[in-house]
Design a protein around this motif. Structure first.
Motif, PDB file in Angstrom:
ATOM      1  N   ALA A  97     -10.909 -10.470   3.285  1.00  0.00           N
ATOM      2  CA  ALA A  97     -11.298  -9.117   2.868  1.00  0.00           C
ATOM      3  C   ALA A  97     -10.145  -8.191   3.192  1.00  0.00           C
ATOM      4  O   ALA A  97      -9.888  -7.913   4.365  1.00  0.00           O
ATOM      5  CB  ALA A  97     -12.574  -8.686   3.579  1.00  0.00           C
ATOM      6  N   ALA A  98      -9.452  -7.730   2.175  1.00  0.00           N
ATOM      7  CA  ALA A  98      -8.244  -6.923   2.388  1.00  0.00           C
ATOM      8  C   ALA A  98      -8.166  -5.783   1.390  1.00  0.00           C
ATOM      9  O   ALA A  98      -7.108  -5.485   0.842  1.00  0.00           O
ATOM     10  CB  ALA A  98      -7.004  -7.808   2.296  1.00  0.00           C
ATOM     11  N   GLY A  99      -9.303  -5.139   1.144  1.00  0.00           N
ATOM     12  CA  GLY A  99      -9.293  -4.000   0.250  1.00  0.00           C
ATOM     13  C   GLY A  99      -9.014  -4.397  -1.181  1.00  0.00           C
ATOM     14  O   GLY A  99      -9.316  -5.510  -1.624  1.00  0.00           O
ATOM     15  N   ARG A 100      -8.412  -3.488  -1.921  1.00  0.00           N
ATOM     16  CA  ARG A 100      -8.123  -3.716  -3.340  1.00  0.00           C
ATOM     17  C   ARG A 100      -6.938  -4.664  -3.484  1.00  0.00           C
ATOM     18  O   ARG A 100      -5.888  -4.453  -2.863  1.00  0.00           O
ATOM     19  CB  ARG A 100      -7.815  -2.383  -4.015  1.00  0.00           C
ATOM     20  CG  ARG A 100      -7.631  -2.459  -5.516  1.00  0.00           C
ATOM     21  CD  ARG A 100      -7.301  -1.070  -6.055  1.00  0.00           C
ATOM     22  NE  ARG A 100      -7.261  -1.047  -7.503  1.00  0.00           N
ATOM     23  CZ  ARG A 100      -6.919   0.017  -8.226  1.00  0.00           C
ATOM     24  NH1 ARG A 100      -6.595   1.146  -7.604  1.00  0.00           N
ATOM     25  NH2 ARG A 100      -6.899  -0.025  -9.537  1.00  0.00           N
ATOM     26  N   ALA A 105       0.831  -1.207   0.000  1.00  0.00           N
ATOM     27  CA  ALA A 105       0.000   0.000   0.000  1.00  0.00           C
ATOM     28  C   ALA A 105       0.864   1.254   0.000  1.00  0.00           C
ATOM     29  O   ALA A 105       0.588   2.218  -0.727  1.00  0.00           O
ATOM     30  CB  ALA A 105      -0.931  -0.005   1.211  1.00  0.00           C
ATOM     31  N   SER A 106       1.914   1.239   0.799  1.00  0.00           N
ATOM     32  CA  SER A 106       2.717   2.451   0.978  1.00  0.00           C
ATOM     33  C   SER A 106       3.543   2.772  -0.260  1.00  0.00           C
ATOM     34  O   SER A 106       3.551   3.912  -0.738  1.00  0.00           O
ATOM     35  CB  SER A 106       3.616   2.292   2.204  1.00  0.00           C
ATOM     36  OG  SER A 106       2.856   2.006   3.358  1.00  0.00           O
ATOM     37  N   LYS A 157      -4.930  -2.417   1.330  1.00  0.00           N
ATOM     38  CA  LYS A 157      -4.723  -2.708   2.754  1.00  0.00           C
ATOM     39  C   LYS A 157      -3.465  -3.530   3.047  1.00  0.00           C
ATOM     40  O   LYS A 157      -2.779  -3.292   4.028  1.00  0.00           O
ATOM     41  CB  LYS A 157      -5.943  -3.457   3.304  1.00  0.00           C
ATOM     42  CG  LYS A 157      -7.177  -2.580   3.498  1.00  0.00           C
ATOM     43  CD  LYS A 157      -8.261  -3.365   4.207  1.00  0.00           C
ATOM     44  CE  LYS A 157      -9.421  -2.490   4.613  1.00  0.00           C
ATOM     45  NZ  LYS A 157     -10.465  -3.253   5.327  1.00  0.00           N
ATOM     46  N   GLY A 158      -3.148  -4.538   2.269  1.00  0.00           N
ATOM     47  CA  GLY A 158      -1.984  -5.380   2.563  1.00  0.00           C
ATOM     48  C   GLY A 158      -2.375  -6.795   2.918  1.00  0.00           C
ATOM     49  O   GLY A 158      -3.441  -7.041   3.492  1.00  0.00           O
ATOM     50  N   LEU A 159      -1.478  -7.770   2.610  1.00  0.00           N
ATOM     51  CA  LEU A 159      -1.840  -9.186   2.712  1.00  0.00           C
ATOM     52  C   LEU A 159      -0.821 -10.073   3.417  1.00  0.00           C
ATOM     53  O   LEU A 159      -1.105 -11.229   3.682  1.00  0.00           O
ATOM     54  CB  LEU A 159      -2.060  -9.763   1.301  1.00  0.00           C
ATOM     55  CG  LEU A 159      -3.375  -9.422   0.624  1.00  0.00           C
ATOM     56  CD1 LEU A 159      -3.306  -9.776  -0.842  1.00  0.00           C
ATOM     57  CD2 LEU A 159      -4.514 -10.162   1.290  1.00  0.00           C
ATOM     58  N   GLY A 160       0.366  -9.600   3.696  1.00  0.00           N
ATOM     59  CA  GLY A 160       1.425 -10.489   4.184  1.00  0.00           C
ATOM     60  C   GLY A 160       1.077 -11.246   5.441  1.00  0.00           C
ATOM     61  O   GLY A 160       1.403 -12.422   5.588  1.00  0.00           O
ATOM     62  N   GLU A 161       0.373 -10.591   6.364  1.00  0.00           N
ATOM     63  CA  GLU A 161       0.127 -11.195   7.680  1.00  0.00           C
ATOM     64  C   GLU A 161      -1.200 -11.938   7.791  1.00  0.00           C
ATOM     65  O   GLU A 161      -1.294 -12.965   8.457  1.00  0.00           O
ATOM     66  CB  GLU A 161       0.156 -10.092   8.748  1.00  0.00           C
ATOM     67  CG  GLU A 161       1.393 -10.075   9.606  1.00  0.00           C
ATOM     68  CD  GLU A 161       2.582  -9.412   8.932  1.00  0.00           C
ATOM     69  OE1 GLU A 161       3.698  -9.572   9.449  1.00  0.00           O
ATOM     70  OE2 GLU A 161       2.409  -8.742   7.908  1.00  0.00           O
TER      71      GLU A 161
END
Length: 734
Positions: free
Chosen positions: A620-623, A507-508, A696-700
């Motif tokens: 569910a993690a945004g786009r 995201a960043s 949002k991000g997915l790694g965790e």
């Protein structure tokens, strides 16, 4: 062809990795390269009384044996050692600083030789004598001495009173053992010495600028004197967030000897580094007969070292997931004679949600409710602790889509009610949550007149696909083919970036790239509008886009000018722009990712062998920026969750304070035969609040809740509740 954001795009760095072209920290050569081997302590606590290195020094090819008595100068203030993610409490560990031994496997000497085999042999000849002291390595033995951590989670109401008066109550402890990363790439550093004492450091790390600041602080060097590079990382997920001690030792030797030095830790020595701390998770939940929660208390007791107070958020996830009339959460730490714990995929959440979601399952059993129905009954649309709405939360849809894909409606309610031949079949589920965080990143884009683009940032790619995401976003924003993009990262001289962790990188960095690309678009438009008869006159930067190598009007695609013509008209052979991610602070919403996990296990009734035959993880993690790499991230998290549930545990002999299975033969992890059907579902989630791209991000999030879903499935299959991970044969059959 341009790779659109959201498409299933293969990794742009894939070919380099599978062909061996990608270079890792221990693969960079130098003509004057020397090799350092660490001598590790054999006691958990005490002091070194003597080090006799005479036999080692007598070996041909040995250059030096470095100890606390002959090392180069190091800073004597903690500020010089602090890294970006160091715990606020305590003093970071200093390798070879003095004669104190703080933990087993601590480095006590570094043998440097002309070749690795000589150094390894000579290291066995170093004779270290100790004065041992009493030590403690058992969390359970020290739990009563644990001190409270100041966590900003406020109690709501009188949870003790509400719990005592609840019609239905559940109170139990859940245990998570010490778990180690065991990445494929061992921790290694190759440090090149340049004239004037400058260092070029090739390090296995998740943050090159973090390591740069750390090395400069340790040895009191100027920032310009140290360049850190890490273009490829062979597995990390938290283990490389902090600089590990081998980079200090390699830099120390390079400065002392004025030549290049490489230090690679052995697999056993990796067990003296970062790990997920053992925790005791105590959950007490009170409910009405209809499943409404009246009280939710969560107490976590975790281990830390004597010299640092490391902790993560184990206890706040109930307030993110569920409504409860009252709640109380406390976090305590027990100091032990061990290395400081560290971050391991979804730190805090993987452990805390395990306890929470097993407790919710046990409450459902006590209520005679379907576990999914209980979670829907307690569903929260607000962060209960912060009393804030979520920027987006589609966990209900995760439950619905995951349950449908899994076939949850066919589940028999009673334990041991489902079987297949000689195997008991169990179905379990759990919720997952993680923070959707954003950090300040910077990126630089250079576009040349021939259409080639270089996008650069000091961020890392630990295997999550950062190279690909950066290329994909840049290609989409600049309207050029993916193969026209070159990505540079993992170099401390590049635009600033924090460590890669917390699921904040995609995201960043994407927003930093979008901002830099926007500046390029604006400049191209300005030049294009100055061209004679320009079809773009009167348009603003927001009214044009870059597509197929041209500046194009969004409302009328026939109005366009080729970017090559624009740059030629402007007399430019390149455009260079650098921008940051620039997020606005939002204190009016809670930001999280969410998941629903459904697990099937099959257990041999006589032998107790557990197989995880199916997992459905609805997220569910945004786009989603790249459905291919995103699915891989969630699958990887699920596999790690299987390991956490059934396999992983560092066995410590507390008589000696030493890990007995410090190797990948006896430290069990999932292998191919343990991994069966994993289905990943991305629930569509539009979030216009968190950031302008809705990322949002997915790694965790992929691991959170997976161990609990498996544990709950094991109970459903057997009727036996195992609360201490991992769930092994002896616990099921005992």
């Amino acid at each position: 062809m341009t790779a659109r954001i959201g498409s299933a795009t293969s990794r742009v760095d894939g070919r380099a990795k599978v062909t061996g072209a990608a270079k890792y920290a221990a693969e960079f050569a130098a003509p004057d390269l020397a090799y350092g081997i660490v001598v590790s302590a054999t006691i958990p606590k005490g002091r070194i009384t003597s080090i006799d290195a005479s036999r080692a020094r007598a070996v041909g090819g040995v250059i030096d044996v470095i100890t606390h008595t002959n090392r180069v100068r190091m800073a004597d203030k903690d500020d010089g050692y602090r890294d970006e993610v160091a715990p606020e409490g305590g003093s970071p560990y200093r390798p070879l600083y003095d004669d104190r031994v703080h933990f087993n496997f601590q480095p006590v000497a570094l043998v440097v030789a002309e070749d690795e085999d000589t150094a390894r042999y000579a290291a066995t000849l170093v004779d270290v004598k100790y004065q041992a002291e009493d030590f403690a390595t058992d969390l359970h033995a020290r739990r009563e001495q644990a001190f409270k951590v100041d966590k900003p989670i406020k109690p709501r109401g009188d949870a003790t009173r509400a719990l005592a008066g609840a019609p239905v109550r559940h109170d139990a402890e859940y245990g998570v053992p010490v778990e180690y990363h065991n990445p494929m790439e061992l921790f290694a550093s190759t440090v090149l010495w340049r004239d004037g004492g400058k260092l070029v450091v090739h390090d296995k790390t998740q943050g090159v600028q973090n390591v740069q600041r750390y090395v400069c602080g340790v040895f009191e060097l100027k920032e310009d004197d140290v360049q850190v590079m890490s273009p490829f990382v062979g597995g990390a997920f938290g283990s490389g967030l902090r600089p590990q001690y081998q980079v200090v030792l390699a830099a120390m030797a390079a400065l002392k000897l004025k030549r290049a030095v490489r230090v690679v830790l052995s697999r056993a020595q990796m067990y003296g580094l970062c790990y997920r701390p053992a925790t005791i998770e105590r959950l007490a939940i009170g409910a009405n007969r209809d499943g409404g929660l009246t009280a939710l208390t969560h107490e976590a007791i975790a281990m830390t070292s004597q010299h640092e107070a490391f902790s993560r958020n184990d206890i706040g996830w109930g307030d993110v997931l569920y409504t409860s009339e009252t709640s109380r959460a406390t976090h305590r730490l027990a100091r032990l004679d061990v290395p400081t714990p560290g971050d391991m995929r979804a730190p805090g959440a993987a452990s805390g949600v395990y306890g929470l979601e097993c407790a919710m399952d046990e409450l459902a059993v006590a209520l005679k409710m379907d576990p999914l129905a209980l979670r829907l009954r307690c569903y929260s649309d607000r962060d209960q602790d912060k009393n804030l709405p979520f920027s987006s939360k589609r966990l209900r849809e995760c439950y619905q889509q995951g349950a449908e894909a899994f076939g949850w409606s066919k589940r028999g309610a009673e334990p041991r009610s489902m079987r297949e031949g000689r195997e008991l079949v169990g179905w379990g589920m759990a919720s997952g949550a993680w923070e959707a965080m954003q950090m300040p990143f910077a990126s630089r884009i250079v576009m040349t007149a021939n259409g080639h683009v270089e996008v650069a940032s000091a961020t890392s790619d630990i295997g999550t696909g950062t190279y690909t995401i950066m290329a994909q976003v840049a290609a989409d924003m600049l309207g050029v083919p993916l193969d026209s993009i070159t990505v540079k990262l993992g170099d401390s001289t590049l635009p600033k970036a924090p460590v890669e962790g917390g699921s904040w990188t995609a995201a960043s960095i994407s927003h930093a790239i979008v901002n830099a690309a926007g500046d390029i678009r604006a400049e191209l438009l300005t030049i294009a509008q100055a061209m004679p008869g320009s079809p773009l006159l009167g348009l603003t930067a927001d009214e044009v886009t870059l597509a197929d190598g041209a500046v194009v009007a969004i409302a009328d695609r026939s109005r366009s000018v080729a970017m090559a013509d624009v740059m030629r008209h402007g007399g430019m052979d390149r455009i260079e722009k650098e921008r940051g991610s620039e997020f606005k602070e939002d204190d009016k919403h809670a930001h999280n990712t969410h998941a629903a996990i459904f697990a099937e296990v099959k257990i041999d009734e006589e032998l107790g062998v557990v197989r995880v035959t199916r997992i459905v993880n609805a997220v569910a993690a945004g786009r989603i920026l790249n459905t291919k790499t995103a699915s891989s991230q969630i699958m990887g998290g699920v596999v790690m969750g299987i390991g956490m549930a059934l396999h992983e545990e560092a066995r410590i002999d507390h008589r000696f304070g030493r890990i007995m299975n410090a190797n990948i033969a006896e430290y069990h992890m999932p292998v191919n035969a343990d991994v069966h059907d994993i289905q990943v579902i991305f629930v569509e989630e539009e979030d216009r609040i968190i950031n302008k791209m809705g990322i949002k991000g997915l790694g965790e999030i992929g691991i959170v809740g997976v161990p609990a879903a498996i544990a709950n499935a094991v109970y459903h299959a057997t009727g036996k509740r195992v609360r201490d991970l991992p769930i092994t044969l002896d616990k099921l059959l005992g």
